[in-house]
Design a protein around this motif. Structure first.
Motif, PDB file in Angstrom:
ATOM      1  N   ASN A  43       8.257  -4.111  -1.569  1.00 24.75           N
ATOM      2  CA  ASN A  43       8.298  -5.473  -2.124  1.00 24.75           C
ATOM      3  C   ASN A  43       7.685  -5.675  -3.465  1.00 24.75           C
ATOM      4  OD1 ASN A  43       9.597  -6.006   0.215  1.00 24.75           O
ATOM      5  ND2 ASN A  43       7.586  -6.989   0.955  1.00 24.75           N
ATOM      6  N   LEU A  44       6.666  -5.084  -3.783  1.00 22.43           N
ATOM      7  CA  LEU A  44       5.756  -4.899  -5.084  1.00 22.43           C
ATOM      8  C   LEU A  44       6.583  -4.414  -6.032  1.00 22.43           C
ATOM      9  CD1 LEU A  44       2.036  -4.581  -3.928  1.00 22.43           C
ATOM     10  CD2 LEU A  44       3.114  -6.653  -4.950  1.00 22.43           C
ATOM     11  N   ALA A  45       7.156  -3.195  -5.815  1.00 18.78           N
ATOM     12  CA  ALA A  45       7.916  -2.526  -6.548  1.00 18.78           C
ATOM     13  C   ALA A  45       9.236  -3.066  -7.130  1.00 18.78           C
ATOM     14  CB  ALA A  45       8.393  -1.198  -6.258  1.00 18.78           C
ATOM     15  N   PHE A  48      10.332  -8.589  -5.223  1.00 16.14           N
ATOM     16  CA  PHE A  48      10.749  -9.683  -4.109  1.00 16.14           C
ATOM     17  C   PHE A  48      10.990  -8.873  -2.938  1.00 16.14           C
ATOM     18  CE2 PHE A  48      14.414  -7.829  -6.334  1.00 16.14           C
ATOM     19  CZ  PHE A  48      15.015  -7.364  -5.072  1.00 16.14           C
ATOM     20  N   ALA A  49      10.931  -9.618  -1.791  1.00 15.34           N
ATOM     21  CA  ALA A  49      11.086  -9.378  -0.457  1.00 15.34           C
ATOM     22  C   ALA A  49      12.639  -9.194  -0.184  1.00 15.34           C
ATOM     23  CB  ALA A  49      10.483  -9.983   0.644  1.00 15.34           C
ATOM     24  N   VAL A  50      12.662  -8.359   1.030  1.00 19.36           N
ATOM     25  CA  VAL A  50      14.302  -8.286   1.403  1.00 19.36           C
ATOM     26  C   VAL A  50      14.266  -8.813   2.974  1.00 19.36           C
ATOM     27  CG1 VAL A  50      16.391  -6.946   1.930  1.00 19.36           C
ATOM     28  CG2 VAL A  50      14.944  -6.399  -0.203  1.00 19.36           C
ATOM     29  N   GLU A  51      15.143  -9.869   3.128  1.00 20.49           N
ATOM     30  CA  GLU A  51      14.907 -10.305   4.875  1.00 20.49           C
ATOM     31  C   GLU A  51      16.305 -10.053   5.319  1.00 20.49           C
ATOM     32  OE1 GLU A  51      14.841 -14.776   5.892  1.00 20.49           O
ATOM     33  OE2 GLU A  51      12.817 -14.031   5.518  1.00 20.49           O
ATOM     34  N   GLU A  52      16.293  -9.735   6.555  1.00 17.61           N
ATOM     35  CA  GLU A  52      17.627  -9.407   7.165  1.00 17.61           C
ATOM     36  C   GLU A  52      17.937 -10.687   7.810  1.00 17.61           C
ATOM     37  OE1 GLU A  52      18.543  -7.071  10.871  1.00 17.61           O
ATOM     38  OE2 GLU A  52      18.663  -5.644   9.336  1.00 17.61           O
ATOM     39  N   ARG A  53      19.555 -11.105   7.503  1.00 17.28           N
ATOM     40  CA  ARG A  53      19.781 -12.504   8.195  1.00 17.28           C
ATOM     41  C   ARG A  53      21.210 -12.031   8.933  1.00 17.28           C
ATOM     42  NH1 ARG A  53      18.259 -16.629   3.589  1.00 17.28           N
ATOM     43  NH2 ARG A  53      16.335 -16.431   3.731  1.00 17.28           N
ATOM     44  N   GLN A  54      21.363 -12.747   9.878  1.00  9.41           N
ATOM     45  CA  GLN A  54      22.665 -12.524  10.631  1.00  9.41           C
ATOM     46  C   GLN A  54      23.666 -13.601  10.191  1.00  9.41           C
ATOM     47  OE1 GLN A  54      21.801 -12.301  14.846  1.00  9.41           O
ATOM     48  NE2 GLN A  54      21.045 -10.011  14.720  1.00  9.41           N
TER      49      GLN A  54
END
Length: 127
Positions: A43-45, A48-54
């Protein structure tokens, strides 16, 4: 990805010796924190974060059926499918850095605890 990370040790535990199962249990928290530390570093690299959504999709199509006499018929029906998508999510980079420091400090303590736990497993289940 996280799911595979947790399923593989479970599969390996099924055919493990009692000593290996004991050591696997002792190392569980270390593995979990390793995964969280890795995710936080990614996330730091990225920034942003990546969130899994359906996402659920329904499409209209034709289905087939059979009458009581064995003949086939077609009718309109809906087919539903679920798609998993990775979506970027904004994060507070300063909070993420603080979280990483906290996780790394906890990991040092957990590794120390795991080492003593492994020694107990070896003493309990000598080969």
């Amino acid at each position: 990805m996280r799911t595979a990370l947790f399923i593989v040790p479970l599969l390996l535990t099924a055919c493990a010796t009692p000593r290996e199962a004991c050591m696997n249990d002792v190392n569980r928290e270390v593995r979990i924190l390793d995964a969280l530390i890795g995710e936080t570093r990614e996330n730091l690299a990225r920034g942003f974060a990546v969130e899994e959504r359906q996402q659920v999709r329904t499409r209209r199509t034709f289905c087939t059926g059979r009458n009581s006499d064995g003949s086939r018929f077609r009718f309109r029906c809906d087919k539903t499918s679920t798609i998993k998508r990775n979506v970027p999510v904004a994060i507070d980079l300063n909070a993420e850095r603080a979280k990483l420091v906290s996780l790394e400090q906890r990991q040092v303590q957990n590794i120390s605890n795991a080492e003593s736990g492994i020694a107990q497993c070896i003493a309990r289940y000598p080969e």
